[in-house]
Write a protein that holds these residues in place. Structure first.
Motif, PDB file in Angstrom:
ATOM      1  N   GLY A  35      59.315 -79.097  21.214  1.00  0.00           N
ATOM      2  CA  GLY A  35      60.215 -78.179  21.551  1.00  0.00           C
ATOM      3  C   GLY A  35      59.452 -77.075  22.543  1.00  0.00           C
TER       4      GLY A  35
ATOM      5  N   LYS B 278      54.478 -70.159  12.342  1.00  0.00           N
ATOM      6  CA  LYS B 278      54.262 -70.912  13.699  1.00  0.00           C
ATOM      7  C   LYS B 278      53.098 -72.031  13.496  1.00  0.00           C
TER       8      LYS B 278
ATOM      9  N   THR C 206      62.795 -76.052   7.145  1.00  0.00           N
ATOM     10  CA  THR C 206      63.553 -75.053   6.947  1.00  0.00           C
ATOM     11  C   THR C 206      62.930 -73.915   6.368  1.00  0.00           C
TER      12      THR C 206
ATOM     13  N   ASP D 109      56.512 -73.231  18.603  1.00  0.00           N
ATOM     14  CA  ASP D 109      56.999 -72.201  18.381  1.00  0.00           C
ATOM     15  C   ASP D 109      58.354 -72.125  17.638  1.00  0.00           C
ATOM     16  N   THR D 110      58.932 -73.124  17.416  1.00  0.00           N
ATOM     17  CA  THR D 110      59.814 -73.545  16.215  1.00  0.00           C
ATOM     18  C   THR D 110      59.867 -74.880  15.745  1.00  0.00           C
ATOM     19  N   LEU D 111      60.194 -75.054  14.380  1.00  0.00           N
ATOM     20  CA  LEU D 111      59.938 -76.287  13.810  1.00  0.00           C
ATOM     21  C   LEU D 111      61.219 -77.302  13.767  1.00  0.00           C
ATOM     22  N   LYS D 112      62.205 -76.590  14.411  1.00  0.00           N
ATOM     23  CA  LYS D 112      63.429 -77.612  14.560  1.00  0.00           C
ATOM     24  C   LYS D 112      63.234 -78.932  14.919  1.00  0.00           C
ATOM     25  N   TYR D 113      62.390 -78.868  16.271  1.00  0.00           N
ATOM     26  CA  TYR D 113      62.231 -80.283  16.762  1.00  0.00           C
ATOM     27  C   TYR D 113      61.346 -81.185  16.116  1.00  0.00           C
TER      28      TYR D 113
ATOM     29  N   ASN E 121      59.131 -67.663   9.236  1.00  0.00           N
ATOM     30  CA  ASN E 121      58.514 -67.496  10.590  1.00  0.00           C
ATOM     31  C   ASN E 121      57.153 -68.208  10.837  1.00  0.00           C
TER      32      ASN E 121
ATOM     33  N   GLU F   9      60.697 -72.200   8.818  1.00  0.00           N
ATOM     34  CA  GLU F   9      61.505 -71.422   9.783  1.00  0.00           C
ATOM     35  C   GLU F   9      62.062 -69.948   9.223  1.00  0.00           C
TER      36      GLU F   9
ATOM     37  N   LYS G 205      54.276 -65.454  16.167  1.00  0.00           N
ATOM     38  CA  LYS G 205      53.453 -66.035  17.441  1.00  0.00           C
ATOM     39  C   LYS G 205      52.103 -65.348  17.782  1.00  0.00           C
TER      40      LYS G 205
END
Length: 285
Positions: free
Chosen positions: A269, A186, A178, A161-165, A184, A181, A206
């Motif tokens: 995440g 996924k 970055t 759901d998110t790339l930050k992790y 968007n 993200e 998503k």
């Protein structure tokens, strides 16, 4: 007379029913915060870890050597002659190598430590088929010989759901992450034959990611009957809709559900949705 123990680690996400049915010996990994440490699925639940992500993202560690030694001492006391251990990919954790070293200290128990080259339910799927063979009184050698074929029938796909992790854990570059993200993206992540993560597809949003997962399952089911596991990581509401979409597909021989261990979830995440596809064996045995 031989007595075979079946061992796995907590990242396999085996449920209570499987643990009881196959008398599984589960080696727990550790969830580590700055001021405290927990035993995966023993002293902390996946939901508790995911709910705390906004406050602190923990680190993880493999099962301790003491846990492994204690397990082997118990197996010796209980008269086990053989052990088969199905563990998280050696490309993702040091569990495989550490357990193999510990097993060498206990020559009275002939051990196969098998690198699942997978994780979460992909690992559990091997455990399940191995457990069934033990219940069917297959020999140690027969089961060990069958493991690579079982492994080759299993594929893992999950949408992040998110790339930050993944960025934080160093599994994706900061610049690429970055940009992803911002766009968007996924990504659909899978695991290659070496047991290492790779990006299978890069859908935007998503909704498109979920649609891609359903397409992957549909394509596999068109080729052969399959068992499907639907899994999630902290996506308690989304997984209900996703499960209904998967369950509507034809040719599923068994549909199961699971929540991935926070040991894996730390790197992906919350909000993860995924599928494990197990092509049914054509063997008549």
């Amino acid at each position: 007379m031989s007595k075979i123990a079946l061992i796995t680690d907590s990242t396999s996400d085996v449920d209570i029913e499987m643990i009881k049915k196959y008398d599984l010996k589960v080696l727990p990994l550790r969830i580590i915060y700055k001021d405290r440490e927990y035993i995966d699925r023993v002293t902390i639940t996946p939901k508790e870890v995911y709910d705390n992500f906004e406050i602190e993202i923990p680190t993880t560690s493999l099962p301790s050597m003491k846990d492994m030694e204690d397990l082997y001492l118990k197996l010796e006391e209980e008269g086990y002659t053989h052990a088969i251990a199905i563990v998280i990919s050696s490309g993702l954790s040091g569990t495989f190598n550490t357990l193999r070293l510990v097993s060498l200290n206990h020559p009275s128990i002939e051990t196969c430590v098998f690198d699942s080259k997978s994780l979460t339910i992909g690992e559990a799927a091997i455990v399940e088929e191995c457990g069934e063979m033990i219940l069917s009184k297959k020999s140690f050698d027969e089961i060990v010989t069958a493991l690579p074929e079982i492994q080759n029938r299993i594929t893992v796909y999950y949408a992040v759901d998110t790339l930050k992790y993944l960025i934080k854990g160093g599994r994706i570059g900061k610049v690429a992450g970055t940009i992803g993200e911002i766009l968007n993206i996924k990504p659909i992540i899978s695991i290659n034959k070496d047991g290492v993560y790779y990006t299978y597809a890069k859908p935007k949003g998503k909704k498109m990611a979920i649609s891609k997962l359903v397409d992957i399952a549909r394509e596999a089911l068109q080729k052969s009957p399959c068992k499907i596991w639907v899994m999630h990581g902290g996506a308690y509401e989304e997984v209900k809709r996703f499960s209904s979409m998967i369950s509507a597909l034809p040719n599923i021989t068994k549909l199961s559900f699971g929540e991935i261990s926070p040991v894996a979830g730390v790197h992906t995440g919350p909000g993860l949705l995924g599928i494990i596809i197990v092509t049914e064996s054509i063997s008549i045995n």
